[in-house]
Design a protein around this motif. Sequence first.
Motif, mmCIF file in Angstrom:
data_model
loop_
_atom_site.group_PDB
_atom_site.id
_atom_site.type_symbol
_atom_site.label_atom_id
_atom_site.label_comp_id
_atom_site.label_asym_id
_atom_site.label_seq_id
_atom_site.Cartn_x
_atom_site.Cartn_y
_atom_site.Cartn_z
ATOM 1 N N ALA A 1 9.487 6.516 -1.814
ATOM 2 C CA ALA A 1 9.581 6.459 -0.352
ATOM 3 C C ALA A 1 9.426 5.024 0.150
ATOM 4 O O ALA A 1 10.132 4.591 1.064
ATOM 5 N N GLN A 2 8.512 4.291 -0.458
ATOM 6 C CA GLN A 2 8.324 2.892 -0.055
ATOM 7 C C GLN A 2 9.588 2.080 -0.330
ATOM 8 O O GLN A 2 10.007 1.257 0.480
ATOM 9 N N LYS A 3 10.200 2.328 -1.480
ATOM 10 C CA LYS A 3 11.440 1.613 -1.818
ATOM 11 C C LYS A 3 12.521 1.915 -0.796
ATOM 12 O O LYS A 3 13.226 1.022 -0.323
ATOM 13 N N ARG A 4 12.654 3.188 -0.481
ATOM 14 C CA ARG A 4 13.687 3.604 0.471
ATOM 15 C C ARG A 4 13.452 2.939 1.829
ATOM 16 O O ARG A 4 14.366 2.387 2.437
ATOM 17 N N ALA A 5 12.210 2.972 2.269
ATOM 18 C CA ALA A 5 11.896 2.390 3.572
ATOM 19 C C ALA A 5 12.198 0.888 3.583
ATOM 20 O O ALA A 5 12.789 0.373 4.531
ATOM 21 N N LEU A 6 11.809 0.222 2.517
ATOM 22 C CA LEU A 6 12.051 -1.219 2.479
ATOM 23 C C LEU A 6 13.543 -1.513 2.512
ATOM 24 O O LEU A 6 13.994 -2.443 3.177
ATOM 25 N N LYS A 7 14.295 -0.686 1.814
ATOM 26 C CA LYS A 7 15.738 -0.896 1.792
ATOM 27 C C LYS A 7 16.316 -0.777 3.198
ATOM 28 O O LYS A 7 17.145 -1.592 3.619
ATOM 29 N N GLU A 8 15.851 0.244 3.923
ATOM 30 C CA GLU A 8 16.343 0.443 5.288
ATOM 31 C C GLU A 8 15.946 -0.732 6.180
ATOM 32 O O GLU A 8 16.734 -1.217 7.000
#
Length: 717
Positions: free
Chosen positions: A280-287
């Motif tokens: 989830a952290q990776k996804r958020a950072l990507k966004e």
Amino acid sequence: MLEATTPVQFVKGIGPRLAEILAAKGILSVDDLLHYLPFRYEDRLNPRSIVELRPGEMATVIAEVRTSGLFRTRRMPIFQMTAGQGRTRLRCLWFNATYLKDKFQPGQMVALYGRVQDNRGELELVQPQFELLGDPEGDAEQKAAESLEVGRIVPIYESTGQGRLTPRWFRRIIRKALEDFTPEVPEAIPTAVRKRLNLVSPREALWKVHWPNEGESMQALQSFRTPAHIRLIFEELFFIELGLELKRREQKAQTGIAFELTDRVREAIKKILPFHPTGAQKRALKEIASDMEKPFPMRRLLQGDVGSGKTLVAFEAAIIAIENGYQVALMAPTEILAQQHYFSARQILEPSGYRIVLLTGSLEDDRKREIRRHIAQGGAQLVIGTHALIEQKVEFEKLGLVIVDEQHRFGVLQRFKLMKKDARPETSNATRVGEPDVLVMTATPIPRTLALTLYGDLDISVLDEMPPGRTPIVTRRVGDERADEVWQFVRKQVEAGHQAYVVYPVIEENEESELKAAMKMYRELSKKVFPDLQVAVLHGRMESDLKEQVMRLFQQGKIQILVSTTVIEVGVDVPNAAVMVIEHAERFGLAQLHQLRGRIGRGAAKSYCILMTGGKVSEDAERRLDMMVKTNDGFQIAELDLEMRGPGEFFGTRQAGLPSFQVASLIRDRDLLELAKKEAAAVLAGPNAEVSQTEIDRALRQMRTKWQKTYGLVEVG
Ligand code: ADP
Ligand code: MG
């Protein structure tokens, strides 16, 4: 003739005095009054004859007054009236009703509505509602037909002004206002939308919602889903969504900063990571990174339950800005939290050589000036402080990113206010390159669809996954007569190497007596119960230096038990703390309990939350405590909280003293909210074959009036 904007005081029957009472309810104009909807309806269509009444049912009866009188029992005065139809009689009782003494004259016709009860074989109405219809010589039949109380579906309004403004009073006044209301109620919803959704006209909606037709379904009425209700609710939500959508479009049209995401930046991010980020952290950072690369300003909400690891994501975003040569402001709602962010920022970011400053209110003036200069000259790369501090007085050399932590403390409407004042920190004009990006973080677990529509002007990233190795928190509830056992348990945990919080409900930090109680608790624990352990106290009125010191010692494990007020509610992060005892847990709200509990369960050890209750526990409090024991899931808790408190308070609007919705409810009307959002976006996509420019302009004008009224914002759009 009444217009929507006419002050209520000019409605027949309302003078300045009653207008004042109404104002306290938020009813200022005729429009407000007409949107004061019945909260339920009663089917009083068919008056009944007394002989056919059955115990237990609600019934309307029209009868003639025969006898009446007050008699006193040992406990209270009771007023009794007997009404008759031919030979049959029906007794009516009102308790404590001396005021009815001279109300009824024999021979008068009266309409009664209430529950039929069986009193030893005799039927009676207890505390029925009534309306006098006149004497039998007169035209009582006809009067009954015209009555607002019987022979129809009757609207029931919440009474107000300590019962002075009764449902009956509202029926009359609103009826009068409707009759005198201008026939030309403008329609601001574009035709295509109206047709698609089959919306009735505004005037019809206002009439029918107060005075439904005979044939209207009672179920649709009670659930606010008649065509009239739908029209009014949709309308309100549509204009709110229109404003949000417009705001979003405008933000996208501004010039922002296009940060570059080079390999060097990626490396810099990797270097700081103390652990593997969650999916989830990776996804958020990507966004977030993708927003930051774009040439218009980011407006993103990072939503994640307590402990989901928002801080790390924020630091990663900060690195992108800093590596691009920009400054970052990180704003926290409390000083303690700002300090904590400062500590972790130094731990995580300083090894890479980033220059970080903490700006707190408690600094010496000289020191503050010095730090400000440092910021203005671009020396400081990451500036951490409280909202109040950063918003007002700080000038940056080259501000690229603003991170706002724990936004839920402020409430949605306050956020609009923030943006209105354009209260983001200033960048000196010389180097003003573009609007800084804004990342808002919140732990309020608003259900996603709701968040999407409500925060219509923000994009949303969700951390829906907890960092690995967490064991669920065990929550127990005990009465404070078992305090000794609780303290023994705490001692065992501390001896096993863990730390503990003991939280005391000092909700208002300036409330002297509450603070005293908390301090007494602290002395008792430190001197009598745990004289051999390191016990410290933390509350909002301590000097910042001292607070900072206590937090640091607790973080370093040098304090074993921290007695605290709710100042630790938000964001505090000490993974070794595995126990939390909450005293007088019955006094806290759900959201607050959940936030507090979120301080533990952050490490690998099993954590325990003990909700101690003292004294009387209300029914609502029971439900809250039950829910806490049952689940750790913030979303479930939020739903219940929403249900129990209502959206206004849930989102902190009421605390901010701002009006909430006129007719809509965020719980009941989620479906219409989504619909409104969709339709608002479609309208702004025009002009096209569906909507003309004139229609759009008309809708926008209406929207501004609406926003001006609801949020006090003129400059939306
Ligand atoms: P919140 O979302 O409530 O602000 P924090 O950012 O304070 O949560 O993080 C909670 C705790 O989890 C901190 O101790 C943090 O160091 C830790 N943490 C964050 N991300 C991870 C991860 N990916 N793996 C392990 N621990 C993590
Ligand atoms: Mg946090």
